[in-house]
Motif scaffolding. Sequence first.
Motif, PDB file in Angstrom:
ATOM      1  N   SER A  32      46.386  12.079  11.122  1.00 10.61           N
ATOM      2  CA  SER A  32      47.278  12.067  12.389  1.00 10.61           C
ATOM      3  C   SER A  32      46.575  13.111  13.325  1.00 10.61           C
ATOM      4  CB  SER A  32      48.700  12.113  12.205  1.00 10.61           C
ATOM      5  OG  SER A  32      49.098  13.298  11.646  1.00 10.61           O
ATOM      6  N   ILE A  33      45.936  14.140  12.609  1.00  8.53           N
ATOM      7  CA  ILE A  33      45.468  15.505  13.017  1.00  8.53           C
ATOM      8  C   ILE A  33      44.025  15.140  13.968  1.00  8.53           C
ATOM      9  CG2 ILE A  33      44.876  17.776  12.625  1.00  8.53           C
ATOM     10  CD1 ILE A  33      46.811  17.584  10.138  1.00  8.53           C
ATOM     11  N   PRO A  34      44.055  15.484  15.420  1.00  2.00           N
ATOM     12  CA  PRO A  34      42.838  15.107  16.073  1.00  2.00           C
ATOM     13  C   PRO A  34      41.446  15.780  15.809  1.00  2.00           C
ATOM     14  CG  PRO A  34      44.908  15.396  17.633  1.00  2.00           C
ATOM     15  CD  PRO A  34      45.135  15.750  16.094  1.00  2.00           C
ATOM     16  N   GLU A  54      59.461  -0.692  -3.329  1.00  2.00           N
ATOM     17  CA  GLU A  54      59.003   0.581  -2.803  1.00  2.00           C
ATOM     18  C   GLU A  54      57.466   0.509  -2.187  1.00  2.00           C
ATOM     19  OE1 GLU A  54      59.106   3.592  -5.897  1.00  2.00           O
ATOM     20  OE2 GLU A  54      61.167   3.509  -5.847  1.00  2.00           O
ATOM     21  N   VAL A  55      56.715   0.076  -2.878  1.00  2.00           N
ATOM     22  CA  VAL A  55      55.202  -0.300  -2.433  1.00  2.00           C
ATOM     23  C   VAL A  55      55.269  -0.642  -0.977  1.00  2.00           C
ATOM     24  CG1 VAL A  55      53.093  -1.583  -2.716  1.00  2.00           C
ATOM     25  CG2 VAL A  55      54.121  -0.230  -4.701  1.00  2.00           C
ATOM     26  N   THR A  56      55.978  -1.800  -0.767  1.00  2.00           N
ATOM     27  CA  THR A  56      56.151  -2.595   0.678  1.00  2.00           C
ATOM     28  C   THR A  56      56.802  -1.605   1.630  1.00  2.00           C
ATOM     29  OG1 THR A  56      56.405  -4.610  -0.658  1.00  2.00           O
ATOM     30  CG2 THR A  56      56.947  -4.696   1.707  1.00  2.00           C
ATOM     31  N   ASP A  57      57.762  -1.057   1.380  1.00  2.00           N
ATOM     32  CA  ASP A  57      58.302   0.059   2.191  1.00  2.00           C
ATOM     33  C   ASP A  57      57.324   1.114   2.477  1.00  2.00           C
ATOM     34  OD1 ASP A  57      60.590  -1.396   2.132  1.00  2.00           O
ATOM     35  OD2 ASP A  57      61.834   0.084   0.915  1.00  2.00           O
ATOM     36  N   GLU A  58      56.646   1.475   1.540  1.00  2.00           N
ATOM     37  CA  GLU A  58      55.855   2.587   1.757  1.00  2.00           C
ATOM     38  C   GLU A  58      54.558   2.135   2.740  1.00  2.00           C
ATOM     39  OE1 GLU A  58      52.195   4.947   1.672  1.00  2.00           O
ATOM     40  OE2 GLU A  58      52.337   2.991   0.765  1.00  2.00           O
ATOM     41  N   ILE A  59      54.004   0.924   2.635  1.00  2.00           N
ATOM     42  CA  ILE A  59      53.039   0.308   3.509  1.00  2.00           C
ATOM     43  C   ILE A  59      53.676   0.292   4.744  1.00  2.00           C
ATOM     44  CG2 ILE A  59      52.237  -1.930   4.037  1.00  2.00           C
ATOM     45  CD1 ILE A  59      51.231  -2.288   1.020  1.00  2.00           C
ATOM     46  N   ILE A  60      54.933  -0.332   5.057  1.00  2.00           N
ATOM     47  CA  ILE A  60      55.366  -0.648   6.445  1.00  2.00           C
ATOM     48  C   ILE A  60      55.604   0.802   6.942  1.00  2.00           C
ATOM     49  CG2 ILE A  60      57.585  -1.093   7.389  1.00  2.00           C
ATOM     50  CD1 ILE A  60      57.889  -3.383   5.377  1.00  2.00           C
ATOM     51  N   ALA A  61      55.884   2.049   6.177  1.00  2.00           N
ATOM     52  CA  ALA A  61      56.034   3.307   6.844  1.00  2.00           C
ATOM     53  C   ALA A  61      54.737   3.912   7.371  1.00  2.00           C
ATOM     54  CB  ALA A  61      56.889   4.268   6.035  1.00  2.00           C
ATOM     55  N   ARG A  62      53.713   3.627   6.352  1.00  2.00           N
ATOM     56  CA  ARG A  62      52.507   4.064   6.801  1.00  2.00           C
ATOM     57  C   ARG A  62      51.961   3.605   8.127  1.00  2.00           C
ATOM     58  NH1 ARG A  62      47.418   3.558   3.688  1.00  2.00           N
ATOM     59  NH2 ARG A  62      48.645   2.607   2.044  1.00  2.00           N
ATOM     60  N   ASP A  63      51.886   2.028   7.934  1.00  2.00           N
ATOM     61  CA  ASP A  63      51.520   1.316   9.268  1.00  2.00           C
ATOM     62  C   ASP A  63      52.131   1.924  10.671  1.00  2.00           C
ATOM     63  OD1 ASP A  63      50.182  -0.219   7.601  1.00  2.00           O
ATOM     64  OD2 ASP A  63      51.599  -1.739   7.846  1.00  2.00           O
ATOM     65  N   GLU A  64      53.349   2.283  10.270  1.00  2.00           N
ATOM     66  CA  GLU A  64      54.342   2.524  11.413  1.00  2.00           C
ATOM     67  C   GLU A  64      53.560   3.958  11.952  1.00  2.00           C
ATOM     68  OE1 GLU A  64      57.141   0.874  12.525  1.00  2.00           O
ATOM     69  OE2 GLU A  64      58.550   2.373  13.186  1.00  2.00           O
ATOM     70  N   ALA A  65      53.260   5.012  11.143  1.00  2.00           N
ATOM     71  CA  ALA A  65      52.829   6.397  11.351  1.00  2.00           C
ATOM     72  C   ALA A  65      51.559   5.950  11.953  1.00  2.00           C
ATOM     73  CB  ALA A  65      52.833   7.122  10.295  1.00  2.00           C
ATOM     74  N   ARG A 119      50.108   3.644  13.502  1.00  2.00           N
ATOM     75  CA  ARG A 119      50.337   2.726  14.920  1.00  2.00           C
ATOM     76  C   ARG A 119      50.849   3.670  16.094  1.00  2.00           C
ATOM     77  NH1 ARG A 119      52.377  -1.947  12.562  1.00  2.00           N
ATOM     78  NH2 ARG A 119      50.447  -3.422  12.195  1.00  2.00           N
ATOM     79  N   ASN A 120      51.622   4.749  15.605  1.00  2.00           N
ATOM     80  CA  ASN A 120      52.396   5.476  16.409  1.00  2.00           C
ATOM     81  C   ASN A 120      51.910   6.846  16.779  1.00  2.00           C
ATOM     82  OD1 ASN A 120      54.348   3.494  17.285  1.00  2.00           O
ATOM     83  ND2 ASN A 120      55.547   3.741  15.353  1.00  2.00           N
ATOM     84  N   ARG A 121      50.804   7.161  16.009  1.00  2.00           N
ATOM     85  CA  ARG A 121      50.272   8.608  16.275  1.00  2.00           C
ATOM     86  C   ARG A 121      49.244   8.624  17.617  1.00  2.00           C
ATOM     87  NH1 ARG A 121      46.108   7.516  11.280  1.00  2.00           N
ATOM     88  NH2 ARG A 121      44.367   6.129  12.686  1.00  2.00           N
ATOM     89  N   SER A 122      49.033   9.794  18.157  1.00  2.00           N
ATOM     90  CA  SER A 122      48.422   9.706  19.545  1.00  2.00           C
ATOM     91  C   SER A 122      46.972   9.892  19.089  1.00  2.00           C
ATOM     92  CB  SER A 122      49.159  10.784  20.319  1.00  2.00           C
ATOM     93  OG  SER A 122      48.979  12.101  19.624  1.00  2.00           O
ATOM     94  N   ALA A 123      46.350  10.215  18.234  1.00  2.00           N
ATOM     95  CA  ALA A 123      45.055  10.465  17.718  1.00  2.00           C
ATOM     96  C   ALA A 123      44.435   8.898  17.085  1.00  2.00           C
ATOM     97  CB  ALA A 123      44.882  11.686  16.670  1.00  2.00           C
ATOM     98  N   ALA A 124      43.719   8.326  17.869  1.00  2.00           N
ATOM     99  CA  ALA A 124      43.234   6.992  17.378  1.00  2.00           C
ATOM    100  C   ALA A 124      44.326   6.077  16.778  1.00  2.00           C
ATOM    101  CB  ALA A 124      41.918   7.369  16.594  1.00  2.00           C
ATOM    102  N   PRO A 125      45.113   5.690  17.376  1.00  2.00           N
ATOM    103  CA  PRO A 125      46.298   4.660  16.847  1.00  2.00           C
ATOM    104  C   PRO A 125      45.708   3.503  16.060  1.00  2.00           C
ATOM    105  CG  PRO A 125      46.611   4.929  19.015  1.00  2.00           C
ATOM    106  CD  PRO A 125      45.710   5.970  18.794  1.00  2.00           C
ATOM    107  N   LEU A 126      46.256   2.931  15.184  1.00  2.00           N
ATOM    108  CA  LEU A 126      45.915   1.726  14.872  1.00  2.00           C
ATOM    109  C   LEU A 126      46.327   0.596  15.834  1.00  2.00           C
ATOM    110  CD1 LEU A 126      45.397  -0.530  12.522  1.00  2.00           C
ATOM    111  CD2 LEU A 126      47.333  -0.406  11.779  1.00  2.00           C
ATOM    112  N   VAL A 127      45.369   0.196  16.447  1.00  2.00           N
ATOM    113  CA  VAL A 127      45.473  -1.009  17.455  1.00  2.00           C
ATOM    114  C   VAL A 127      44.278  -1.725  17.379  1.00  2.00           C
ATOM    115  CG1 VAL A 127      44.496   0.511  19.072  1.00  2.00           C
ATOM    116  CG2 VAL A 127      45.935  -1.274  19.823  1.00  2.00           C
TER     117      VAL A 127
END
Length: 209
Positions: A89-91, A157-168, A170-178
């Motif tokens: 997430s760090i430019p 736990e693995v599924t929750d971790e994946i969902i949380a990482r995708d969220e991060a 997708r929502n970061r400002s530097a080169a988000p997942l899109v």
Amino acid sequence: MSGLIIAIDGPAAAGKGTLARRLAKHFNLPYLDTGLLYRATGRRVLDHGGDPRDVATAEHAARTLLPVDLERGDLRGPEADKAASAVASIPGVRAALLEFQRDFGAKNGAVLDGRDIGTQVFPNARVKLFVTASAEARGKRRYAELLARGIAADLAEVTDEIIARDEADRNRSAAPLVPAADAITLDTTALDADAAFMTALKMVEHTLS
Ligand code: CDP
């Protein structure tokens, strides 16, 4: 297919790596798993007891990354996942890793997989695939991978971790997942590795025809 760039992006554990490796073999192209660059950067920070969210430490780790760092045996698993996502997430980290990725593909073409290959690294790639699957399917796949590597894991736990990482991611400002505007989406929820490869191959051949 010398010179061809195939960009494969998508969320965690969607099957990008398996698919990218098979497409690379089919088209006789080099393959780069760009996630390893972020994983190795995160690991280098952890090696020195640092915090992967610390900008100066993470940027230094990315700038001094060596090819041998990508061969470490500890780049998978929950700790490496979280550290990778934090440094990613760090430019300044992304900027430091950009040239290596572009150089990798520049000479003979390549298949690269990641989050921003079609949007930032090779925006002019001839072929762009956005590979996705339901969070449930991705959680099950990652869980099976971890067990196969001998890493103890809990499916929820693995599924929750994946969902949380995708969220991060997708929502970061530097080169988000899109998905890139010109990417073709491939949903692998109901496809095994062979079916995903055959479907992707048809998509690639259609784009090249
Ligand atoms: O294998 P998996 O899909 O779980 O992850 P990966 O592709 O190895 O990527 C690990 C993390 O690195 C991701 O969650 C992203 O935060 C980051 N990453 C990125 O930001 N950009 C890339 N091109 C590749 C990975």
